[in-house]
Design an enzyme around this catalytic site. Structure first.
Site, PDB file in Angstrom:
ATOM      1  N   CYS A  71     -22.478 -18.297 -18.176  1.00 55.97           N
ATOM      2  CA  CYS A  71     -22.195 -17.925 -16.794  1.00 55.97           C
ATOM      3  C   CYS A  71     -23.411 -18.268 -15.948  1.00 55.97           C
ATOM      4  O   CYS A  71     -24.317 -17.464 -15.780  1.00 55.97           O
ATOM      5  CB  CYS A  71     -21.881 -16.436 -16.723  1.00 55.97           C
ATOM      6  SG  CYS A  71     -21.519 -15.888 -15.068  1.00 55.97           S
ATOM      7  N   GLU A 128      -4.610  -7.404  -5.890  1.00 56.80           N
ATOM      8  CA  GLU A 128      -4.076  -6.863  -7.139  1.00 56.80           C
ATOM      9  C   GLU A 128      -4.605  -7.633  -8.344  1.00 56.80           C
ATOM     10  O   GLU A 128      -4.837  -7.065  -9.405  1.00 56.80           O
ATOM     11  CB  GLU A 128      -2.551  -6.882  -7.105  1.00 56.80           C
ATOM     12  CG  GLU A 128      -2.011  -5.790  -6.196  1.00 56.80           C
ATOM     13  CD  GLU A 128      -0.532  -5.933  -5.890  1.00 56.80           C
ATOM     14  OE1 GLU A 128       0.156  -4.918  -5.890  1.00 56.80           O
ATOM     15  OE2 GLU A 128      -0.082  -7.057  -5.651  1.00 56.80           O
ATOM     16  N   THR A 171      -5.322   3.219  -8.236  1.00 57.01           N
ATOM     17  CA  THR A 171      -3.989   2.708  -7.934  1.00 57.01           C
ATOM     18  C   THR A 171      -3.703   2.934  -6.455  1.00 57.01           C
ATOM     19  O   THR A 171      -4.232   3.852  -5.845  1.00 57.01           O
ATOM     20  CB  THR A 171      -2.905   3.382  -8.785  1.00 57.01           C
ATOM     21  OG1 THR A 171      -1.652   2.802  -8.442  1.00 57.01           O
ATOM     22  CG2 THR A 171      -2.838   4.870  -8.560  1.00 57.01           C
ATOM     23  N   TYR A 172      -2.923   2.035  -5.908  1.00 59.86           N
ATOM     24  CA  TYR A 172      -2.467   2.220  -4.535  1.00 59.86           C
ATOM     25  C   TYR A 172      -0.966   2.438  -4.533  1.00 59.86           C
ATOM     26  O   TYR A 172      -0.323   2.414  -3.499  1.00 59.86           O
ATOM     27  CB  TYR A 172      -2.843   1.013  -3.680  1.00 59.86           C
ATOM     28  CG  TYR A 172      -4.314   0.677  -3.762  1.00 59.86           C
ATOM     29  CD1 TYR A 172      -5.237   1.357  -2.981  1.00 59.86           C
ATOM     30  CD2 TYR A 172      -4.775  -0.287  -4.647  1.00 59.86           C
ATOM     31  CE1 TYR A 172      -6.585   1.070  -3.075  1.00 59.86           C
ATOM     32  CE2 TYR A 172      -6.115  -0.582  -4.749  1.00 59.86           C
ATOM     33  CZ  TYR A 172      -7.020   0.095  -3.964  1.00 59.86           C
ATOM     34  OH  TYR A 172      -8.362  -0.180  -4.056  1.00 59.86           O
ATOM     35  N   ASN A 173      -0.431   2.613  -5.745  1.00 58.82           N
ATOM     36  CA  ASN A 173       1.015   2.789  -5.900  1.00 58.82           C
ATOM     37  C   ASN A 173       1.817   1.651  -5.294  1.00 58.82           C
ATOM     38  O   ASN A 173       2.880   1.855  -4.738  1.00 58.82           O
ATOM     39  CB  ASN A 173       1.460   4.126  -5.298  1.00 58.82           C
ATOM     40  CG  ASN A 173       0.883   5.292  -6.083  1.00 58.82           C
ATOM     41  OD1 ASN A 173       0.995   5.329  -7.304  1.00 58.82           O
ATOM     42  ND2 ASN A 173       0.245   6.196  -5.392  1.00 58.82           N
ATOM     43  N   THR A 174       1.257   0.470  -5.384  1.00 60.54           N
ATOM     44  CA  THR A 174       1.998  -0.685  -4.889  1.00 60.54           C
ATOM     45  C   THR A 174       2.083  -1.726  -5.995  1.00 60.54           C
ATOM     46  O   THR A 174       1.238  -1.777  -6.890  1.00 60.54           O
ATOM     47  CB  THR A 174       1.298  -1.346  -3.698  1.00 60.54           C
ATOM     48  OG1 THR A 174      -0.026  -1.699  -4.098  1.00 60.54           O
ATOM     49  CG2 THR A 174       1.238  -0.424  -2.512  1.00 60.54           C
ATOM     50  N   THR A 228       2.154   2.867 -11.290  1.00 62.95           N
ATOM     51  CA  THR A 228       1.712   1.732 -12.094  1.00 62.95           C
ATOM     52  C   THR A 228       0.957   2.163 -13.340  1.00 62.95           C
ATOM     53  O   THR A 228       0.396   1.334 -14.037  1.00 62.95           O
ATOM     54  CB  THR A 228       0.804   0.808 -11.264  1.00 62.95           C
ATOM     55  OG1 THR A 228      -0.277   1.593 -10.771  1.00 62.95           O
ATOM     56  CG2 THR A 228       1.535   0.192 -10.119  1.00 62.95           C
TER      57      THR A 228
END
Lengths: 551, 894
Positions: free
Chosen positions: A189, A522, A445-448, A457
């Site tokens: 890297c 995401e 989480t953003y629940n999307t 999720t």
């Protein structure tokens, strides 16, 4: 020309006080002007051949300064600094000096620049994060700019990294950066290696060490083996490894130092995963991040192509998206449906014990075959990292070697109960910081999901997490590994496996081909899960070996 | 006595291992009540336990007699948990790959039954926990790592004793617990954040408790169907259970928005569940996030009470077998806490700090304040603590070679048998009489110096009583005061604690250490040329009446700042000074000899001391010459003329004014001061000038006159200009004087004046550092810093830390110097800047006087928490005593 007089001090810019920054910038401007004058005077007067060397040297120095200024003008969280640096650059240009311009397209090669937060348009919380990061490091690196998709995590990440590198700890500062270099170099890297080479020199490290591990003190050389095993086959770490490090007479490590080193190694291994997984581009002020060539008329020259040509790529992606937009739409729908099904029928359909056990083995074995066939766009290793490479040692599948290595059972040694206590005992407060980081990453989480809102999720996140641990041979007794097969499709598995095990082979195609309908944020979120799960897996193996050594 | 000097210097010494709770006292020892409890270690630790020394105990249950010895047996695999049958004769051991019942016999464990049957052992048999029913000898329950709860019926005729399988938990079950009096009620707590209550006559759980549930009174009250009916008491209705079923689903349907419909949000893992022994319906559960919840088994919708007990996971809890409402919890934060749950808010009664995370905690039967703990990591021992004595465990069992995973008292009424299982694959029975008692190894005496030289000494009363006939070893200025420990009626150990504390006070008049504080504050240690620093410090010392110290500084100045680059005229000038110095000293001798009120011995000592300082002076004048060359090569960074001017001014003051001013006072000083000069002869003479000293001391008896006589010619010869440079250059090594200075520093440090040692060390810096070994330097630094901090001279101590070159010392400033500020509005920590809160975007620290933001020094009243710029507040409070914010508080600035 006295060197001390022309030494540029950047640290004043990190101040939160605008007047301090102002004076620091003014000093920089003066210095640059002086250098420019000096260069011009050299050019005008006919000179002896010996002068040519010093000429090129000092123009090199100037170029470095200008590159740094360019970085500031783009990446400094303080508006005044950005504007002033730009102004200085402009005024230099008017003097007839060539000024650099940034190469590539933003912090990530995978994510279009417009998707990424622009410095200057951040909200107050993010600004505070940026300012903190800038104050600590004197720069705002591309990793930070990509991670800021998830500010909550970023805060914890920066806090941990700052603590590991700059705060009280058993290891001296230059050792820490050197270990960072060692770890990043395992995955070739060059991005991280370059960053830490600068930091290493800045804290007074010996430049000779950078010529390879064999030039470093014996103590660090001893760490090489652990680094290698930890990066590629952590399940092979035994208490003999630990013993070898702790009992090496005058070169021996103390337990506290070792824990510090292990945490650093795992941190940089996983950070290398993130760097490749998100396609982080070189820093503006580092090699490959800027060019002094004027933009060519056709708007792309050869060097742009090697950096992954923006426009062409985008066109391809767009067309690909157009074609398969309905496909990928169904992908998300199918995934949602699977999750729903799993949720509902979990209570009814109960797999037999044997089947549960074999599912883990199947998943383990299958993870072996999950490998991308395409290895185009291989980034060549850059100068420093070349010295640390040992390509003879790489990731070997756990399952292939797993016959004689017993499965690691989380119920017997887990981070919460065991790892944490050990780390906190030997390197106070770090256990707490890492624990927080794991928690945030795991529970974030953003629940999307893509275009859907209000989705739970947790199942998906758990599947990803456990899949990574499965690749390292870590088993959760209470998890049905059949779920992984249901939730993670092949291209996603390829991506996960590559990022976690051989990050240097990640390509933009891989990044684009999984979860096509999902947002970039995401995908970055997935990367956060990957790196934290990887870090925990490595830590668990290393800490278990230390525990075994201690008892 | 020698102690007087050291104590007068304010040096602190401690005796005995510091770990035993001897706190460092920062203020004057006033009374014995602070130290005395610390010495309670000597008390018998098992006072409230019946018959320790007997392993044969008649128990309350049926008069049966438990016998046995300390023994252990090897298991085939690591154990995760153990549980004892109620007959106290059998123990069940469960682990990942072991599940066996052992009979406890007199001499050994005998394997009785292997419950792990079947060719291919399933994960259901991988046990995280096991519990034996306390009512039914045939009933066992295990918690499997894959989330299954299994019950076992030993009464089954077949080989497989497995009875029922509950597969409702999604994650590992950490704990199972039978109801203490109800035959069919089983409770489980799992990693998935749920607790489930099972009725063993039914196929599935009767109720589910979610760790996410809100506390009673906080959540919205729901329709409550089963008002007031004691379902658990009425077995038939319990068996129906359909009413309960309603509640299983209820909390799921009403989750806050943002969660999916299907599954409840991931809540914190449950680590332990325990039925209360006294309250029929109550159970406690502990969580990974540090919370403890109290539930009523009839109300699955919400917990009765919730509080944060630990920082980090709470691994275990245990209800007190007798005291209703006492709950002990143990956590990853290495603490065991005892809570009183009977009050409105859970009250922390006791707290025991252990050395590793606490994995299990079990109250000891029949001993109200004892509990046993074992750890999850690193530490393999089992400790029994008296919760009132949280510093030293009452007993310790050290048999295991790996972490102990399960502990159980063999019989609920017998305090002397403890069983344990461990990761080292062994099962142990520990007998209390064989336990090691750390208390016995503790040092029961404590010794502590107060800041002003007071000495406190505490020991067993018997010890003190035995020695009371002996006279205290202090001089006549000391007043030994004996305190007898006051017996606190509330203290359960009343009458048993038998320590006595003696305090030896210094002479009244607390100003004895005033010089130390003054010196510390006024000394200049850095930032100016060496010569100036020395002169300044000499002046300070002189003004405080410490002439010897002053002289030392002057000499150092002479040694190290010889004006090597001066033209000859100037050189001769300063040389002449050297001569006058010698003369002046002779004067002082004469004066002193004539001074009345000094004992002949003292006078002798004094003259010897001065003789020594004379020799030093001789050496110093020699340096003038030798150092010249050094200075020339090194190139002094001090401008020559500057130095010269200084020499003239200060020297004049010192040597010409002194005879008039200081000397008449000197005899007084000698008497009033703690009189360090008197102590000179105690210390070994430095090896450097020894030969000279010997010469001087040879006419010892003849007194000072002889000394002076013998010295005077030497002195004058040295101070003469005619002495050639070459002579001394060749004879004296360049660092001749550093040996001397080193000895001088050691001398001061030995004497107790570590202040001088450190100050000189800092001022001279590189010049002497290499001659003194690192450890000694570090020792001096830490002693001095410690002293400074005890005198609350924070700034000085900080400066010393900063100027020190010792790595260990400079580390002091890197550790724990963070000051965390919380926003006054939202109470959140302010991370980035000290004056603006990131969260509520308000300036937190406004000056109450000028209404501007305070950056920098902010002073506030601890009463009303208003404050502002230091200057403004000071000014305000000069004119008014009320708070500038107008809150009506009478602020006080001190």
């Amino acid at each position: 020309m006295a060197e001390g007089e022309n030494e540029v001090r950047w640290d004043g810019l990190c101040s939160r006080d605008s007047t301090t920054r102002e004076t620091a910038l003014e000093n920089i401007r003066q210095t640059i002007l002086r250098k420019t004058e000096y260069l011009r005077s050299l050019k005008e007067t006919p000179h002896r051949p010996s002068d040519r060397i010093s000429n090129s040297e000092s123009s090199d120095g100037l170029n470095k300064l200008l590159a740094h200024l360019l970085m500031l003008s783009k990446r400094c969280p303080f508006k005044d600094v950005r504007e002033k640096s730009e102004f200085i650059l402009k005024s230099i240009q008017e003097l007839g000096i060539r000024i650099p311009r940034p190469l590539g397209q933003g912090p990530s090669r995978f994510i279009p620049e417009k998707e990424i937060l622009q410095v200057g348009s951040e909200d107050a919380q993010m600004h505070a994060l940026f300012a903190d990061s800038f104050a600590a490091l004197g720069r705002l690196d591309n990793i930070t700019l990509v991670m800021v998709f998830h500010p909550q995590y970023l805060e914890s990440f920066l806090k941990t990294q700052h603590y590991l590198l700059q705060m009280d700890g058993p290891l001296p500062l230059h050792y820490r950066h050197y270990i960072g270099i060692m770890a990043a170099a395992r995955h070739q890297c060059s991005y991280l290696v370059n960053l830490h080479v600068n930091d290493f020199l800045h804290v007074g490290g010996d430049p000779k060490w950078l010529n390879g591990l064999e030039n470093a003190p014996q103590k660090l050389q001893n760490l090489g083996e652990l680094n290698k095993v930890l990066a590629h086959r952590p399940w092979l770490i035994t208490k003999e490894h630990i013993e070898g490090l702790l009992k090496a007479e005058e070169h021996s490590w103390s337990l506290a130092e070792l824990v510090h080193a292990v945490v650093l190694l795992t941190h940089y291994h996983s950070l290398a995963s993130f760097t490749f997984g998100c396609g982080i581009s070189p820093e503006i002020h580092c090699d490959g991040g800027h060019t002094f060539r004027p933009p060519s008329v056709s708007n792309y020259c050869i060097c742009d192509i090697t950096n992954g040509n923006h426009s062409v790529d985008e066109m391809q992606v767009n067309s690909a998206e157009n074609v398969s937009v309905s496909d990928s739409f169904f992908e998300v729908e199918a995934l949602m449906e699977k999750m729903r099904q799993l949720q509902e029928c979990r209570d009814e359909e109960e797999a037999s014990q044997e089947e549960m056990a074999s599912r883990f083995e199947i998943e383990k074995r299958e993870s072996m075959f999950v490998f991308s066939s395409d290895d185009e766009e291989f980034t060549p290793a850059r100068d420093v990292s070349r010295h640390f490479e040992d390509t003879s040692y790489g990731y070997k599948d756990f399952s292939r070697h797993g016959m004689h290595v017993p499965t690691f059972r989380v119920q017997d040694y887990c981070w919460e109960d065991h790892g944490y206590s050990l780390v906190n005992r030997l390197y106070p407060d770090v256990g707490q910081l890492i624990d927080e980081k794991f928690h945030i990453a795991y529970n974030l989480t953003y629940n999307t999901m893509a275009m859907h809102k209000d989705v739970d999720t947790s199942m998906l996140r758990r599947a990803i997490w456990n899949y990574i641990h499965c690749m390292f041979g870590i088993r959760y007794d209470d998890y049905d590994y059949g779920e992984i097969n249901q939730l993670l499709d092949r291209s996603f598995k390829v991506y996960i496996k590559t990022v976690v095990c051989t990050p240097e082979k990640v390509t933009k195609r891989m990044y684009d081909s999984f979860w096509r309908q999902f947002k970039h944020s995401e995908k970055v979120h997935v990367n956060l899960l990957l790196i934290e799960a990887r870090m925990q897996a490595e830590l668990l193996y290393a800490l278990r070996a230390i525990t075994r050594y201690m008892t | 006595g020698k102690e007087r000097t050291t104590s007068g210097e304010g040096r602190e010494r401690k005796a005995g291992p510091a770990a035993l709770g001897l706190v460092r006292r920062t203020d004057r020892v006033v009374s014995g009540s602070h130290l005395a409890p610390l010495l309670g270690l000597t008390d018998p630790g098992f006072s409230d336990c019946p018959d320790l020394k007997m392993s044969r105990v008649t128990t309350a249950l049926g008069g049966s007699v438990l016998t046995g010895r300390t023994m252990h047996c090897h298991l085939d695999a690591p154990a995760n948990a153990i549980s004892v049958c109620r007959d106290a004769a059998q123990v069940v051991v469960a682990g990942r790959s072991i599940f066996k019942i052992y009979a406890i016999e007199e001499e050994q464990f005998v394997e009785k039954l292997n419950l792990r049957v079947g060719r291919k052992p399933s994960l259901n048999l991988s046990c995280a926990d096991v519990v034996w029913h306390q009512m039914d000898e045939n009933l066992l329950a295990t918690a499997a790592t894959n989330g299954v709860v299994v019950t076992w019926n030993l009464g089954r005729p077949s080989r497989n004793k497995q009875d029922q399988l509950f597969t409702e938990h999604k994650r590992t079950v950490n704990k199972v617990c039978f109801h203490p009096t109800e035959a069919h009620v089983l409770l489980s707590g799992s990693q998935d954040g749920f607790m489930k209550c099972f009725d063993l006559r039914r196929k599935d759980s009767v109720s589910t408790f979610s760790g996410e549930a809100t506390e009673a009174g906080q959540g919205t009250p729901r329709e409550w169907v089963m008002t007031g009916c004691c379902v658990l008491r009425l077995h038939p209705s319990f068996a129906h259970g359909f009413l309960w079923r309603l509640y299983v689903a209820a909390p799921w349907g009403t989750l806050p928005s943002g969660c999916s419909k299907g599954a409840p949000r991931q809540s914190e893992s449950v680590r332990d569940v325990q039925f209360s022994i006294r309250d029929y319906f109550t159970f406690a559960s502990t969580f990974e996030n540090g919370n403890v919840q109290l539930w009523d088994i009839r109300r699955p919708d919400r917990c009765e009470r919730m509080f944060t007990a630990h920082n980090g996971p709470v691994f275990c809890c245990d209800w007190h077998p007798e005291d209703r409402g006492w709950l002990a919890t143990g956590g990853r934060d290495k603490m065991v806490k005892v809570w009183d749950m009977t009050t409105h808010r859970a009250k922390e009664m006791h707290c025991v700090q252990t050395i590793a995370s606490v994995a299990r905690v079990k109250w000891r039967p029949e001993c109200r304040h004892h509990l046993a703990t074992c750890s999850m990591m690193v530490d393999h021992n089992i400790y029994v603590w008296d919760v009132r004595r949280p510093f030293v465990p009452a007993a310790m069992f050290e048999e295991h070679r790996d972490v102990t995973t399960g502990i159980a008292w063999r019989h609920p009424h017998d305090p002397s048998f403890l069983l344990s299982g461990s990761k080292d694959s062994s099962l142990c029975q520990h007998l209390f009489r064989d336990a090691s008692q750390p208390v016995e190894r503790a040092n029961p005496e404590g010794l502590c110096y107060g800041l002003f030289g007071d000495l406190a000494f505490a020991a067993k009363e018997s010890l003190v009583a035995a020695e009371s006939g002996r006279k205290p070893y202090t001089g006549d200025r000391r007043h030994p005061i004996f305190f007898k420990r006051k017996l606190d009626p509330a203290e359960p150990f009343a009458g048993l604690a038998s320590s006595a504390l003696s305090v030896f006070e210094t002479e009244p008049g607390g100003g004895a250490m005033r010089w130390f504080v003054d010196t510390a504050e006024r000394y200049a240690l850095a930032g100016r040329p060496l010569a100036e620093l020395c002169d300044h410090n000499a002046k300070v010392a002189r003004e405080l009446g410490r002439n010897q110290v002053a002289q030392t500084w002057t000499m150092l100045r002479t040694i190290y700042c010889s004006p090597g680059l001066l033209p000859t005229a100037n050189l001769s000038h300063s040389m002449g000074k050297g001569g006058s110095c010698g003369l002046q000293l002779m004067n002082s001798f004469n004066l002193k000899d004539m001074a009345p009120g000094l004992g002949s011995e003292t006078r002798l000592d004094r003259s010897k001391g001065d003789a020594r300082s004379d020799t030093v002076l001789l050496d110093s004048s020699a340096t003038l010459i030798t150092n010249e060359d050094n200075e020339e090569t090194e190139g002094s960074d001090v401008p020559a003329d500057y130095l010269l001017g200084d020499v003239e001014g200060e020297d004049d003051e010192l040597y010409l004014l002194d005879p008039e001013h200081t000397h008449p006072e000197e005899p007084e000083c000698v008497l009033l001061q703690e009189a360090f000069p008197l102590r000179h002869e105690i210390v070994d003479t430095p090896p450097g000038p020894e030969h000279l000293q010997d010469k001087a001391d040879s006419p010892h008896v003849s007194g000072s006159e002889a000394d002076v006589a013998s010295l005077a010619p030497v002195d004058s010869s040295f101070s003469l200009l005619s002495v050639s440079h070459a002579l001394y250059d060749s004879r004296l090594p360049p660092d001749f004087f550093s040996v001397l200075v080193r000895d001088m520093l050691h001398f001061y440090a030995e004497q107790g004046d570590v202040q001088m040692a450190v100050s000189v060390l800092i001022v001279l810096g590189e010049r002497v550092r290499k001659d003194i070994d690192e450890q000694t330097q570090e020792h001096w630094y830490t002693s001095y810093i410690d002293l400074l901090q005890r005198f609350r001279l924070w700034n000085v101590s900080n400066e010393v830390v900063k100027l020190s070159t010792s790595r260990a010392v400079s580390c002091l400033n890197q550790a724990s110097t963070t000051l965390h500020v919380n926003c006054s509005h939202c109470k959140r920590p302010m991370s980035s800047r000290g004056w603006v809160c990131d969260r509520c975007h308000r300036c937190a620290s406004m000056c109450a006087v000028c209404h501007h933001v305070v950056k920098g020094l902010f002073v506030w009243c601890q009463g009303c928490s208003h404050g502002g710029h230091l200057q403004h507040i000071m000014k305000w409070l000069e004119g008014s005593s009320h708070c500038p914010a107008g809150c009506g508080h009478l602020c006080e600035y001190s």
